[in-house]
Design an enzyme around this catalytic site. Structure first.
Site, mmCIF file in Angstrom:
data_model
loop_
_atom_site.group_PDB
_atom_site.id
_atom_site.type_symbol
_atom_site.label_atom_id
_atom_site.label_comp_id
_atom_site.label_asym_id
_atom_site.label_seq_id
_atom_site.Cartn_x
_atom_site.Cartn_y
_atom_site.Cartn_z
ATOM 1 C CG ASP A 104 1.412 7.307 -3.616
ATOM 2 O OD1 ASP A 104 1.283 8.075 -4.600
ATOM 3 O OD2 ASP A 104 1.026 7.601 -2.468
ATOM 4 C CG ASN B 299 -7.062 1.032 -0.490
ATOM 5 O OD1 ASN B 299 -7.417 0.075 -1.179
ATOM 6 N ND2 ASN B 299 -5.955 1.707 -0.725
ATOM 7 C CB VAL B 300 -11.145 -0.624 4.926
ATOM 8 C CG1 VAL B 300 -11.658 -0.418 6.343
ATOM 9 C CG2 VAL B 300 -12.260 -0.392 3.918
ATOM 10 C CD GLU C 102 -2.317 8.089 -4.615
ATOM 11 O OE1 GLU C 102 -2.258 7.006 -3.996
ATOM 12 O OE2 GLU C 102 -2.358 9.187 -4.060
ATOM 13 C CB THR D 17 -8.990 4.789 9.970
ATOM 14 O OG1 THR D 17 -7.857 5.370 9.318
ATOM 15 C CG2 THR D 17 -9.267 5.507 11.255
ATOM 16 N N GLY E 221 -11.353 4.499 2.650
ATOM 17 C CA GLY E 221 -12.705 3.923 2.730
ATOM 18 C C GLY E 221 -13.401 4.171 4.060
ATOM 19 C CG HIS F 219 -6.236 4.932 -1.740
ATOM 20 N ND1 HIS F 219 -5.076 4.536 -1.118
ATOM 21 C CD2 HIS F 219 -6.202 4.387 -2.981
ATOM 22 C CE1 HIS F 219 -4.365 3.793 -1.944
ATOM 23 N NE2 HIS F 219 -5.015 3.696 -3.091
ATOM 24 N N GLY G 97 -8.026 8.340 6.921
ATOM 25 C CA GLY G 97 -8.380 8.643 8.311
ATOM 26 C C GLY G 97 -9.833 9.082 8.409
ATOM 27 C CG ASP H 57 -1.946 1.061 1.239
ATOM 28 O OD1 ASP H 57 -2.365 1.481 0.144
ATOM 29 O OD2 ASP H 57 -2.360 1.474 2.343
HETATM 30 P P1 13P Z 1 -8.538 4.737 5.802
HETATM 31 O O1 13P Z 1 -7.567 4.596 6.917
HETATM 32 O O2 13P Z 1 -9.169 6.076 5.765
HETATM 33 O O3 13P Z 1 -9.552 3.640 5.793
HETATM 34 O O4 13P Z 1 -7.704 4.646 4.426
HETATM 35 C C1 13P Z 1 -7.033 3.471 4.121
HETATM 36 C C2 13P Z 1 -6.296 3.620 2.839
HETATM 37 O O5 13P Z 1 -6.711 4.287 1.923
HETATM 38 C C3 13P Z 1 -5.025 2.894 2.712
HETATM 39 O O6 13P Z 1 -4.373 3.181 1.516
#
Ligand code: 13P
Length: 286
Positions: free
Chosen positions: A105, A226-227, A136, A229, A206, A204, A175, A84
């Site tokens: 990235d 993407n999740v 990206e 947080t 999510g 990203h 976040g 990631d």
């Molecule tokens: P979040 O922490 O907001 O879920 O984002 C995760 C992310 O996009 C990792 O690349």
């Protein structure tokens, strides 16, 4: 089984569902994510940042944990192990460590030409080794600061470089979202999608995007969400409740396996909800 992420995301794009890419932070995270994916018979992407890899000592350890757990847990659904937000150098480390997918990235490179040139080079290297690759365009916001909105023409150039899925900034932020967040920019998403055709798109940040906006983004071509947080918050809440109830002071409640269990179970429960929300449950080997 460990696979690259291309086929699963192409299927998700064609059939209008999303596949969660959950960030792993440690052994408990990996086990909980795999448990949720297996229980729901969903394909899943486990991804790792360089920071989380450092915490676990190296990308190699992350890779060894995922490869071995997939075997020892008898996981039957497709699992991709993805880097990631990798730098150019991280990509080579993950290829060597046995990852099945990488994200370069290049949005933080000094100019778009560097991003494009390095993406092209890494596409060739990744594909030669059977890995999938994400790139990206337009930085994703961090710490509540609004992200960039990707330039659709730059998205086309990166798509033509041969990436397997593309992250494009459409107002999403890593976040928790601030109260006054403007929401996803669906006009830009529609424009990008019209220009890149069937290429699966990546959302990203999510965590905290309202479900109706996620559903709309999926219907418009987002296949990977993407999740990170979200699962951290679920873990922290469960462990906090355990400690605040004084359970670490009762019997052998201080045993780390006992202390971390509520957190690990909370990750399974929350990851299961997310998989069901995105519609990938039961889509194991499509
Ligand atoms: P979040 O922490 O907001 O879920 O984002 C995760 C992310 O996009 C990792 O690349």
């Amino acid at each position: 089984m460990l696979v690259n992420a291309t086929a699963m995301l192409q299927s998700a794009e064609r059939n209008h569902y999303g596949i969660a890419a959950f960030n792993t932070n440690n052994l408990e995270w990996t086990r909980s994510i795999l448990t949720a994916a297996e229980e729901t018979q969903s394909p899943v992407i486990i991804q790792c940042t360089s920071g989380a890899a450092k915490w676990q000592t190296s990308f190699q350890v992350v890779s060894d944990i995922v490869h071995t757990m997939v075997k020892t847990m008898g996981i039957t659904v497709p699992v991709a192990l993805h880097l990631d937000h990798g730098t150019y150098e991280d990509c080579f480390k993950c290829i060597d460590a046995g990852f099945t997918s990488i994200m370069y990235d290049g949005s933080k490179e000094p100019d778009f030409a560097t991003n494009l040139a390095r993406t092209k080079e890494l596409v060739k290297i990744a594909h030669n080794k059977g890995l999938s690759i994400e790139a990206e365009v337009g930085g994703i916001g961090d710490g509540g600061a609004a992200g960039e909105i990707a330039d659709p023409n730059e998205c086309v150039a990166i798509a033509e470089a041969g990436v397997d899925f593309l992250a494009c900034g459409i107002g999403n932020i890593h976040g928790l979202y601030p109260e006054d967040w403007a929401g996803l920019n669906f006009d830009v998403l529609a424009d990008i999608k019209a220009k890149v055709g069937s290429l699966p798109l990546v959302l990203h940040g999510g965590t905290g995007i309202p479900a109706d906006q996620v559903a709309k983004a999926i219907s418009m071509g987002v296949a990977k969400i993407n999740v990170n947080t979200d699962l951290q918050v679920a873990f922290a809440k469960a462990v906090r409740e355990y400690v605040e109830a004084g359970l670490d002071q009762q019997g052998k409640g201080y045993d780390p396996r006992k202390m971390l269990k509520p957190g690990a179970e909370a990750i399974v429960a929350r990851a299961t909800e997310i998989i069901n929300q995105y519609g990938s449950a039961g889509r194991g080997w499509e």
